[in-house]
Design an enzyme around this catalytic site. Sequence first.
Site, PDB file in Angstrom:
ATOM      1  N   SER A 196       0.845  -1.201   0.000  1.00 41.88           N
ATOM      2  CA  SER A 196       0.000   0.000   0.000  1.00 41.88           C
ATOM      3  C   SER A 196       0.881   1.253   0.000  1.00 41.88           C
ATOM      4  CB  SER A 196      -0.957  -0.058   1.193  1.00 41.88           C
ATOM      5  OG  SER A 196      -2.021   0.844   1.049  1.00 41.88           O
TER       6      SER A 196
ATOM      7  N   GLU B  73      -1.951  14.101  12.599  1.00 40.65           N
ATOM      8  CA  GLU B  73      -2.008  15.472  12.080  1.00 40.65           C
ATOM      9  C   GLU B  73      -1.267  15.578  10.744  1.00 40.65           C
ATOM     10  OE1 GLU B  73      -1.384  14.936  15.520  1.00 40.65           O
ATOM     11  OE2 GLU B  73      -3.547  15.260  15.686  1.00 40.65           O
TER      12      GLU B  73
ATOM     13  N   HIS C  93      -7.198  -6.349   0.683  1.00 39.23           N
ATOM     14  CA  HIS C  93      -6.100  -5.378   0.612  1.00 39.23           C
ATOM     15  C   HIS C  93      -4.887  -5.826   1.418  1.00 39.23           C
ATOM     16  CE1 HIS C  93      -4.065  -1.628   0.037  1.00 39.23           C
ATOM     17  NE2 HIS C  93      -4.156  -1.277   1.302  1.00 39.23           N
TER      18      HIS C  93
END
Length: 312
Positions: free
Chosen positions: A136, A232, A291
């Site tokens: 990924s 963040e 996945h």
Amino acid sequence: MAILCPWCSLPSSPSAPSPDPAPGLCSASSPAVSCPQPSSVPMFCRSLPLSYVVFDGPAPQTPLVFLHGLLGSKGNFRAIARALVQRSGRKVLTVDARNHGESPHSPTMSYEAMSLDVQRLLRQLHIPKCVLVGHSMGGKTAMTLALQRPDLVERLVSVDISPTESVAVTDFLAYISAMRRVSIPNGIPRSTARRLAEDQLRPAIQVSAVRQFLLTNLVEAEGRYMWRVNLEAISHHIANIMGFPVFHTPYPGPTLFLAGSDSPYVSSEDYPEIERLFPEAEIQYIPGAGHWVHADKSQEFITAICNFLLLP
């Protein structure tokens, strides 16, 4: 006109500042780390010292380096690494990406930056060439490194990801949003904190295995619970993470795109771009895998990697 940084050959425009933390559970912050690059080097192209584990093998062949996906960690490949050492005899490294696991945090999150981090690690460990395996997000980092520095990559394996935009098929935006909403009181037992976090994730994430995967990021420090991933920075750069840099020169080495048959991340629409950038690529689907191919069908995954290593 873009000015190229002399340290990484990337356009030297500073990255945007990280947004203020959202209410709820905080991301763990990493301590400052020393960097051999001068302080004048722009932050967005400074490499970071990554956390890694080495699984030693007796064979002299090129070592394998595993790069995990978004919100994962080097622990995702622990069992796979041990099995591959036994099957192939090769040394295997598992690596935490920046803003993940035990690696340092940074407001910068791009594939160019993550590629530089891995290049730094290879230099640090005196590894002149490796077999790079990435899942990924880690697959996109691996592809970026191979396209930037093909001399460092003997073979490339991209696990359930293609060199294209991933936004249309991903659920990770919902995962990140759910994690940022989690709020846990301080000073409670870890088992209670984990149960509370899972209860708060459940409405947005119905699949238990995905919740357990995300909860591997829940850590405790001095009675305070937080996410060890830098949510963040990840949130701020999510468009970059879902995208892929522009390249014009292909990687000429042997490449395997190893995808899950039940996953939408590698489709026939991606084949032209795969062929353009990786002309020696083979595309293989593992039946019944989603996945997380290595978790869903671990033995088939290991066998596919071993067979790929034996190809001329």
